[in-house]
Structures are given as C-alpha cells and as structure tokens.
Write a protein that holds these residues in place. Structure first.
Motif, PDB file in Angstrom:
ATOM      1  N   VAL A   1     -18.775 -18.257   7.805  1.00 30.96           N
ATOM      2  CA  VAL A   1     -18.147 -18.805   9.192  1.00 30.96           C
ATOM      3  C   VAL A   1     -18.193 -20.351   9.265  1.00 30.96           C
ATOM      4  N   LYS A   2     -17.209 -20.577  10.116  1.00 32.80           N
ATOM      5  CA  LYS A   2     -16.936 -21.959  10.400  1.00 32.80           C
ATOM      6  C   LYS A   2     -17.713 -22.439  11.787  1.00 32.80           C
ATOM      7  N   ILE A   3     -18.282 -23.444  12.105  1.00 29.71           N
ATOM      8  CA  ILE A   3     -19.087 -23.849  13.301  1.00 29.71           C
ATOM      9  C   ILE A   3     -17.917 -24.935  13.734  1.00 29.71           C
ATOM     10  N   LEU A   4     -17.424 -24.754  14.921  1.00 35.04           N
ATOM     11  CA  LEU A   4     -16.373 -25.497  15.694  1.00 35.04           C
ATOM     12  C   LEU A   4     -17.478 -26.158  16.784  1.00 35.04           C
ATOM     13  N   CYS A   5     -17.216 -27.638  16.870  1.00 31.30           N
ATOM     14  CA  CYS A   5     -17.819 -28.203  18.119  1.00 31.30           C
ATOM     15  C   CYS A   5     -16.801 -29.233  18.401  1.00 31.30           C
ATOM     16  N   CYS A   6     -16.801 -29.447  19.843  1.00 30.14           N
ATOM     17  CA  CYS A   6     -16.100 -30.773  20.169  1.00 30.14           C
ATOM     18  C   CYS A   6     -16.425 -31.057  21.799  1.00 30.14           C
ATOM     19  N   VAL A   7     -16.076 -31.977  22.217  1.00 28.46           N
ATOM     20  CA  VAL A   7     -15.991 -32.434  23.812  1.00 28.46           C
ATOM     21  C   VAL A   7     -14.631 -32.214  24.176  1.00 28.46           C
ATOM     22  N   TYR A   8     -14.314 -31.703  25.155  1.00 25.20           N
ATOM     23  CA  TYR A   8     -12.883 -31.438  25.593  1.00 25.20           C
ATOM     24  C   TYR A   8     -12.795 -31.684  27.090  1.00 25.20           C
ATOM     25  N   GLY A   9     -12.384 -32.794  27.577  1.00 31.96           N
ATOM     26  CA  GLY A   9     -12.433 -33.075  28.896  1.00 31.96           C
ATOM     27  C   GLY A   9     -13.883 -33.009  29.436  1.00 31.96           C
TER      28      GLY A   9
END
Length: 146
Positions: free
Chosen positions: A127-135
């Motif tokens: 699996v790939k972990i995706l993580c970010c701040v969006y607005g």
C-alpha cells in the motif's frame, strides 16, 4: 482502500507549517505486506534544522510552546485513515487533554523518543500512504499500489 480528513481549526501559521512538513515526509511512503509504519521514524526528529517551528504542544496537562507543535493532527488523521483501511494498529497513544479537531478516543499523539504511531500493513498487497494539507484540511489515505 481508506481515507480520513481533519480540519485545521484556527491553526496558527507555525502549527500549520509543521503539519505540512510532517505530511510531506509521510506522503508516498510504500508499505509492503507485513511491514510496519512508524510515524517517528518516517517523520524524523522535530528540530529547527529540519524545518520545524514553535507551536503549542501538550506536556501532561499543560499547554506549552514546543518544536513541531501540531504534528499530532497529522498522526491523528493518519491513524484514522489506518483504521478505515483495516491496517493493524500496533502503537497509538491518546492526548492528555481534548483536541479540537477530532472526538475523544480518535486522536493519536506522538513525541520524539516517546509516543509513536505504528501500523502494520496486514493486507496481502503493498500500500501507499498519501498525506497532505489541502486548503483547511489535513488529508490521509491508504491506497493500493498499482
């Protein structure tokens, strides 16, 4: 496979900057089947040299200023994405005080050389972990690797 988001509630600039930095360190992490993700190992030590800024943190039942303040919101969002994805939660600690961005019992605190968030990929595929701040949102997702 699963995802979760939290909202940045009146988050000061330094706190938001720390969350963005911790998300960037996590984003794109691949976990092989059976492999364990460690928040502290992945994000690294919170130092000014690493780009972290002062923001409010909990020390026991007291709120003080500390490097990396706010990254527990990243850990919390990722913890809930892990739950939604059916990853095995190996290590997780709640805060000593309530947090504004999630309900009681759904938070995850982290500290360098202390509390960590660890999750095992117990799925039969990487699996790939995706993580970010969006607005105004902190987003975390666990996706199948194609």
């Amino acid at each position: 496979i699963g995802a979760y988001y939290t909202t940045l509630v009146n988050s000061p600039e330094g706190r938001t900057s720390n969350i963005i930095l911790s998300c960037a360190r996590i984003n794109g992490t691949i976990l092989q089947s059976g492999e364990v993700f460690s928040f502290n190992k992945t994000v690294g030590e919170r130092t000014s040299a690493a780009g972290y800024r002062e923001a409010k943190i909990f020390v026991g039942n007291t709120i003080v200023s500390g490097l990396g303040g706010g990254i527990c919101q990243t850990a919390t969002t990722l913890y809930n994405a892990g739950l939604e994805s059916k990853l095995e939660i190996i290590e997780r600690y709640p805060h000593t005080l309530p947090v504004a961005y999630i309900g009681k019992g759904r938070d995850a605190t982290v500290s360098w050389n202390g509390a960590d968030l660890k999750m095992r990929n117990c799925l039969a595929k990487p699996v790939k972990i995706l993580c970010c701040v969006y607005g105004p949102y902190v987003l975390a997702a666990v996706a199948e690797v194609k």
